[in-house]
Design a protein around this motif. Structure first.
Motif, PDB file in Angstrom:
ATOM      1  N   TRP A  77       2.290   4.999   7.988  1.00 51.92           N
ATOM      2  CA  TRP A  77       0.874   4.670   8.192  1.00 51.92           C
ATOM      3  C   TRP A  77       0.340   5.095   9.554  1.00 51.92           C
ATOM      4  O   TRP A  77      -0.877   5.102   9.772  1.00 51.92           O
ATOM      5  CB  TRP A  77       0.642   3.159   7.963  1.00 51.92           C
TER       6      TRP A  77
ATOM      7  N   SER B  12       0.844  -1.204   0.000  1.00 53.43           N
ATOM      8  CA  SER B  12       0.000   0.000   0.000  1.00 53.43           C
ATOM      9  C   SER B  12       0.879   1.254   0.000  1.00 53.43           C
ATOM     10  O   SER B  12       0.555   2.249  -0.650  1.00 53.43           O
ATOM     11  CB  SER B  12      -0.931   0.002   1.211  1.00 53.43           C
TER      12      SER B  12
ATOM     13  N   ASP C  14     -10.188   1.232   1.357  1.00 51.92           N
ATOM     14  CA  ASP C  14      -9.744   2.534   1.889  1.00 51.92           C
ATOM     15  C   ASP C  14      -8.549   3.083   1.113  1.00 51.92           C
ATOM     16  O   ASP C  14      -8.421   4.293   0.921  1.00 51.92           O
ATOM     17  CB  ASP C  14      -9.373   2.406   3.380  1.00 51.92           C
TER      18      ASP C  14
ATOM     19  N   ILE D 228      -6.172   4.154   8.014  1.00 50.64           N
ATOM     20  CA  ILE D 228      -6.477   2.854   7.389  1.00 50.64           C
ATOM     21  C   ILE D 228      -6.128   1.760   8.391  1.00 50.64           C
ATOM     22  O   ILE D 228      -5.043   1.766   8.972  1.00 50.64           O
ATOM     23  CB  ILE D 228      -5.687   2.632   6.074  1.00 50.64           C
TER      24      ILE D 228
ATOM     25  N   ALA E  39      -9.027  -2.574   3.881  1.00 51.17           N
ATOM     26  CA  ALA E  39      -7.783  -1.817   3.646  1.00 51.17           C
ATOM     27  C   ALA E  39      -7.655  -1.471   2.165  1.00 51.17           C
ATOM     28  O   ALA E  39      -7.284  -0.351   1.808  1.00 51.17           O
ATOM     29  CB  ALA E  39      -6.568  -2.624   4.113  1.00 51.17           C
TER      30      ALA E  39
END
Ligand code: SF4
Length: 277
Positions: free
Chosen positions: A196, A14, A77, A201, A74
């Motif tokens: 993150w 991601s 999002d 998320i 996830a």
């Protein structure tokens, strides 16, 4: 050349989607036959099915996955965060069907699930549309050795829908070259974690199939708490096929004591690079 980011719903791939946008962001979801392994929110399942149907209206209904259900949210999002569609693909076979067909449970000696459940749907999607792509896999600099086993070829039966019957003719094609931006740019695990921390998320505590044979028994034990429905389904599959994911059964692993200082959440670490964080 078309660039493709291969996403898993974990933090690393991601991160790659955010920092290294590609022409195509692709995610292969592994399906199983247990509705208890679907996301409890029906709207989420509907959104996932809508995305699969958009890619291929012939895909079977998605009811459950051996991956952690937070993987689904996830990816949804992440789509919002990057402001771009993510292409969802899946195998026509469920995990259960694949094991019945092979009369086996995948393990470290027989590693057939990544090919059929992750690579195959991504290969067909890319090969039929673009023939040859530049593919990025989310390998960090602290796991650079994984890039060494990246294969640019794929071998497929010429009658590819003829599953379950003996295949005599196979074709091998070059369909991709690899690009490893996180290794090249020296992106390590802490950098990904830090990124993150400030984002909204929720990632799965552990990526990929929760019962994966690549995982340490301690992680599998932990996944009995984090994804009990998947682990129950996987125990049932071991009984049905009369084989096991590890050299001991998941029922045995369920009984081992938890080791609290174990570094949980390492993902699968599969050599093909598709089942990664
Ligand atoms: S995560 Fe593990 S069990 Fe799942 S497809 Fe990948 S290698 Fe197989």
């Amino acid at each position: 050349m078309i660039t493709v980011n291969s996403l898993s719903g974990g933090k690393t791939s991601s991160y790659m989607a955010v920092h290294y946008p590609a022409d195509v962001e692709i995610f292969a979801i592994v399906r199983n036959e247990s509705a208890k392994c679907g996301h409890p929110d029906k709207k989420v399942m509907q959104m996932a099915n809508d995305r699969l149907q958009k890619t291929n209206p012939d895909y079977p209904e998605f009811i459950g996955t051996p991956e952690h259900v937070d993987t689904i949210t996830a990816i949804l999002d992440l789509e919002q965060l990057i402001g771009k569609d993510i292409t969802w693909v899946t195998s026509f076979m469920t995990f259960d069907e694949l094991c019945r067909w092979k009369k086996a449970i995948p393990n470290q000696m027989k590693r057939f699930c990544t090919t059929w459940l992750k690579i195959d749907p991504i290969f067909w999607h890319c090969f039929l549309r673009y023939e040859f792509v530049k593919m990025r896999c989310g390998f960090r600099a602290d796991e650079a050795e994984r890039a060494l086993t990246f294969s640019t070829k794929y071998k497929y039966p010429i009658h590819q829908n003829n599953y379950g019957k003996r295949q005599n003719k196979w074709e091998t094609v070059e369909w991709r070259e690899g690009e490893f931006n996180l290794i090249d740019d020296l992106v390590f695990h802490p950098q990904v974690q830090r990124f993150w921390e400030s984002k909204n998320i929720t990632f799965p505590p552990d990526s990929n199939c929760q019962m994966c044979f690549w995982k340490n028994p301690q992680q599998l034990k932990q996944n009995f708490s984090d994804s009990p429905n998947v682990m129950e389904w996987a125990k049932g599959l071991e009984k049905e096929i009369m084989r096991t994911f590890k050299d001991v059964s998941l029922s045995d692993i369920e009984r081992i004591p938890i080791q609290y200082d174990f570094a949980f959440g390492g993902g699968s670490g599969c050599q093909a690079g598709f089942c990664t964080d």
